[in-house]
Design a protein around this motif. Structure first.
Motif, PDB file in Angstrom:
ATOM      1  N   ASP A 103      -3.374   5.626   3.705  1.00 57.72           N
ATOM      2  CA  ASP A 103      -4.802   5.711   4.011  1.00 57.72           C
ATOM      3  C   ASP A 103      -5.474   4.356   4.167  1.00 57.72           C
ATOM      4  O   ASP A 103      -6.356   4.189   4.993  1.00 57.72           O
ATOM      5  CB  ASP A 103      -5.543   6.511   2.932  1.00 57.72           C
ATOM      6  CG  ASP A 103      -5.182   7.980   2.970  1.00 57.72           C
ATOM      7  OD1 ASP A 103      -4.871   8.493   4.068  1.00 57.72           O
ATOM      8  OD2 ASP A 103      -5.205   8.618   1.909  1.00 57.72           O
ATOM      9  N   ASP A 104      -5.091   3.385   3.370  1.00 64.64           N
ATOM     10  CA  ASP A 104      -5.784   2.103   3.386  1.00 64.64           C
ATOM     11  C   ASP A 104      -4.775   0.979   3.206  1.00 64.64           C
ATOM     12  O   ASP A 104      -4.032   0.966   2.229  1.00 64.64           O
ATOM     13  CB  ASP A 104      -6.827   2.072   2.266  1.00 64.64           C
ATOM     14  CG  ASP A 104      -7.755   0.883   2.363  1.00 64.64           C
ATOM     15  OD1 ASP A 104      -7.951   0.356   3.473  1.00 64.64           O
ATOM     16  OD2 ASP A 104      -8.295   0.475   1.317  1.00 64.64           O
ATOM     17  N   GLY A 163      -7.160  -1.800  13.020  1.00 58.48           N
ATOM     18  CA  GLY A 163      -8.447  -1.342  12.509  1.00 58.48           C
ATOM     19  C   GLY A 163      -9.565  -1.732  13.453  1.00 58.48           C
ATOM     20  O   GLY A 163      -9.448  -2.690  14.214  1.00 58.48           O
ATOM     21  N   SER A 179       0.840  -1.203   0.000  1.00 61.54           N
ATOM     22  CA  SER A 179       0.000   0.000   0.000  1.00 61.54           C
ATOM     23  C   SER A 179       0.874   1.251   0.000  1.00 61.54           C
ATOM     24  O   SER A 179       1.678   1.451   0.904  1.00 61.54           O
ATOM     25  CB  SER A 179      -0.900   0.014   1.234  1.00 61.54           C
ATOM     26  OG  SER A 179      -1.698  -1.142   1.269  1.00 61.54           O
TER      27      SER A 179
END
Length: 137
Positions: free
Chosen positions: A25-26, A61, A8
C-alpha cells in the motif's frame, strides 16, 4: 507467506508455483535509475535475498495534475507530475469521468517525473438541450 518491496511489507496473492503478486500500500519513491528489491518469506521472518535486477521494482507516485479542469469536449492535455514514470510492459494510462461514463487513454511519458494524457470526449451531450430560463445559484 509475506512479501516486501524495499522495507515496505505487503500482502501476497498466490498465482502459481512460480508466480505471486505482492501488493504494497505505501512505499517510498526512489530517484531515477534506482530500484527497490523485492523479497518473500514463507514464514514471515526469513526473507529471500534477491540475486538480480529481475526481482526489483520502481515505485511510481503522483504529486500533482495540471490543469485541474477544462472543457468537457476533450482534446486538451493534462500533465501529471510525480516520480517513477518509466516504460514498463504495460503502458501507463489515465482514466477520465466517473461511474459508468468513463474513458481510459494511454499516457505519454516525457521524463521520469512527467507524463501527459490527451483528454477524451467523456461526456456525451444530446444534439439538442433545453435549459431553464432561470438558473439559481
Amino acid at each position: 507467506m509475506a512479501c516486501k518491496i524495499g522495507e515496505s511489507r505487503g500482502t501476497v496473492q498466490y498465482i502459481s508455483t512460480t508466480q505471486i503478486i505482492c501488493r504494497v500500500d505505501d512505499m517510498p519513491l526512489v530517484e531515477k535509475n534506482m530500484k527497490l528489491k523485492a523479497s518473500i518469506a514463507l514464514n514471515n521472518y526469513t526473507w529471500t535475498i534477491p540475486v538480480d535486477e529481475s526481482v526489483s521494482f520502481v515505485p511510481y507516485g503522483i504529486k500533482s495534475i495540471y490543469p485541474n479542469g477544462g472543457p468537457i469536449t476533450g482534446g486538451s492535455k493534462i500533465y501529471i507530475n510525480g516520480q517513477g514514470f518509466i516504460e514498463r510492459d504495460e503502458k501507463p494510462r489515465c482514466r477520465f469521468g466517473s461511474g459508468t461514463n468513463t474513458a481510459i487513454v494511454e499516457a505519454e511519458i516525457h521524463s521520469y517525473k512527467l507524463m501527459s494524457c490527451k483528454v477524451p470526449n467523456v461526456v456525451e451531450l444530446p444534439s439538442t438541450l433545453e435549459l431553464p430560463l432561470d438558473v439559481q445559484f
